[in-house]
Write an enzyme that holds these catalytic residues in place. Structure first.
Site, PDB file in Angstrom:
ATOM      1  N   SER A  17       1.152  -1.113  -0.004  1.00 41.31           N
ATOM      2  CA  SER A  17      -0.112   0.011  -0.020  1.00 41.31           C
ATOM      3  C   SER A  17       1.088   1.399  -0.155  1.00 41.31           C
ATOM      4  O   SER A  17       0.432   2.515  -0.354  1.00 41.31           O
ATOM      5  CB  SER A  17      -0.792   0.129   1.233  1.00 41.31           C
ATOM      6  OG  SER A  17      -0.121   0.058   2.298  1.00 41.31           O
ATOM      7  N   TYR A  48      -4.364   0.728   3.429  1.00 38.23           N
ATOM      8  CA  TYR A  48      -5.403  -0.447   2.807  1.00 38.23           C
ATOM      9  C   TYR A  48      -5.950  -0.776   4.315  1.00 38.23           C
ATOM     10  O   TYR A  48      -7.161  -1.366   3.987  1.00 38.23           O
ATOM     11  CB  TYR A  48      -4.520  -1.359   2.338  1.00 38.23           C
ATOM     12  CG  TYR A  48      -4.148  -1.277   0.712  1.00 38.23           C
ATOM     13  CD1 TYR A  48      -4.293  -0.136   0.200  1.00 38.23           C
ATOM     14  CD2 TYR A  48      -3.564  -2.325   0.167  1.00 38.23           C
ATOM     15  CE1 TYR A  48      -3.989   0.123  -1.178  1.00 38.23           C
ATOM     16  CE2 TYR A  48      -3.035  -2.248  -1.205  1.00 38.23           C
ATOM     17  CZ  TYR A  48      -3.244  -0.994  -1.825  1.00 38.23           C
ATOM     18  OH  TYR A  48      -2.979  -0.754  -3.062  1.00 38.23           O
ATOM     19  N   CYS A  79       2.587  -7.046   1.500  1.00 42.43           N
ATOM     20  CA  CYS A  79       1.454  -6.285   2.251  1.00 42.43           C
ATOM     21  C   CYS A  79       0.601  -7.594   2.890  1.00 42.43           C
ATOM     22  O   CYS A  79      -0.026  -8.199   2.074  1.00 42.43           O
ATOM     23  CB  CYS A  79       0.638  -5.510   1.599  1.00 42.43           C
ATOM     24  SG  CYS A  79      -0.693  -4.662   2.244  1.00 42.43           S
ATOM     25  N   THR A  81      -2.261  -7.165   4.380  1.00 40.17           N
ATOM     26  CA  THR A  81      -3.456  -6.665   4.438  1.00 40.17           C
ATOM     27  C   THR A  81      -3.790  -7.180   2.981  1.00 40.17           C
ATOM     28  O   THR A  81      -4.942  -7.856   2.900  1.00 40.17           O
ATOM     29  CB  THR A  81      -3.563  -5.295   4.429  1.00 40.17           C
ATOM     30  OG1 THR A  81      -2.937  -4.864   5.803  1.00 40.17           O
ATOM     31  CG2 THR A  81      -5.312  -4.806   4.471  1.00 40.17           C
ATOM     32  N   CYS A 189       2.650  -6.381   9.826  1.00 42.16           N
ATOM     33  CA  CYS A 189       2.223  -5.327   9.024  1.00 42.16           C
ATOM     34  C   CYS A 189       3.918  -4.929   8.162  1.00 42.16           C
ATOM     35  O   CYS A 189       4.799  -4.610   9.122  1.00 42.16           O
ATOM     36  CB  CYS A 189       1.649  -4.124   9.313  1.00 42.16           C
ATOM     37  SG  CYS A 189       1.557  -2.770   8.424  1.00 42.16           S
ATOM     38  N   HIS A 191       4.852  -2.249   7.340  1.00 44.81           N
ATOM     39  CA  HIS A 191       5.390  -0.960   7.698  1.00 44.81           C
ATOM     40  C   HIS A 191       6.206  -0.993   8.977  1.00 44.81           C
ATOM     41  O   HIS A 191       6.977  -0.216   9.235  1.00 44.81           O
ATOM     42  CB  HIS A 191       4.097   0.068   7.978  1.00 44.81           C
ATOM     43  CG  HIS A 191       3.747   0.480   6.613  1.00 44.81           C
ATOM     44  ND1 HIS A 191       3.061  -0.253   5.494  1.00 44.81           N
ATOM     45  CD2 HIS A 191       3.440   1.726   6.208  1.00 44.81           C
ATOM     46  CE1 HIS A 191       2.560   0.306   4.551  1.00 44.81           C
ATOM     47  NE2 HIS A 191       2.774   1.781   4.774  1.00 44.81           N
TER      48      HIS A 191
END
Ligand code: DGL
Length: 262
Positions: A17, A48, A79, A81, A189, A191
């Protein structure tokens, strides 16, 4: 119908994302230094993890089509998600192409010596959907799982200011209740590995586990099986692309890539 011309020298498409998947890209290029990679961050549409599955699927499908247009030989969905929402459907829609997905690395958090207390940090969508629920269910008698949804955190990390007091405050709100209560933490995640230091400042010296390396190894296995590993001897090319198509954004991806240690 798309005609896939899969060749060893084609690029691997890797996307997220936004900036998060750069942490996975770095693991990929460490393990597969001769591969050409296109990294695509959908930063315009990040995060997202707080959208509906239908919205996420549409965004992901657009990114995948964009990567197909560049003749990628495989796609790594960097990702959690997007994987939860889309990987099964994408595999059905495009069986010719390999999709490598990500899931919170909870298998790595399980110990054979004792029942670990494992804290899983992820987006609300990842934690709610069946993919993660089924995975956790399978490991339920091997560890005790606690999970914390972290709405807003991926978006905050997109700003790439990792020192702000507001980020520390946000992390404290999510994590302080678990201080001293868990044996390790799964960063579910892509990130979150960028704020490992800030997480450790709150939770102390416990292992922080992410799935980046395991996913890169899985990509290597898949390419080897399909006889698609690039056998060039020179270093691969890395191209950064973003839906926020500005010089600044691409410079951010590059900076995070250079800075992130694997
Ligand atoms: N990096 C992503 C993940 O692994 C998505 C974060 C988001 O966009 O909410 O889940």
């Amino acid at each position: 119908m798309k005609d896939f011309n899969l060749r060893k020298e084609n690029s691997i498409g890797i996307f997220d994302s936004g900036v998060g998947g750069v942490s996975v890209l770095k693991e990929v290029t460490a393990i597969l230094p001769n591969e050409n990679c296109i990294y695509y961050g959908d930063s315009l549409n990040a995060p997202y993890g707080e959208k509906t599955p239908e919205e996420i699927f549409e965004l992901v499908h657009n990114v995948v089509k964009h990567l197909f247009a560049q003749n990628v030989k495989a796609i790594l969905i960097a990702c959690n998600t997007a994987t939860s929402v889309a990987v099964a459907t994408l595999r059905e829609m495009y069986p010719e192409i390999s999709f490598i997905g990500m899931e919170p690395a909870i298998k790595k958090a399980v110990s054979t010596d004792k029942i670990n207390k494992v804290l899983v940090m992820a987006t609300p969508v990842t934690l709610k959907l069946d993919k993660y629920q089924n995975l956790q269910h399978k490991l339920e008698n091997q560890a005790e799982f606690l999970s914390v949804e972290c709405p807003g955190l991926a978006k905050r990390i997109e700003s790439v200011d990792f020192e702000g007091e507001d980020l520390k405050q946000m992390l404290r709100e999510f994590l302080e209740p678990y201080k001293g209560q868990v044996d390790n933490v799964v960063l579910g995640c892509t990130h979150y590995p960028f704020v490992k230091k800030q997480i450790s400042e709150i939770l102390g010296d416990i292992p922080l586990i992410d799935g980046g390396k395991g996913t890169a190894l899985q990509l290597q296995r898949v390419l080897r099986e399909k006889n698609l590993l690039n056998d060039q001897t020179e270093a691969g090319r890395i191209v950064f692309e973003s839906s926020k198509d500005t010089e600044e954004e691409l410079a951010i991806y590059k900076k995070l890539y250079d800075m992130y240690e694997v």
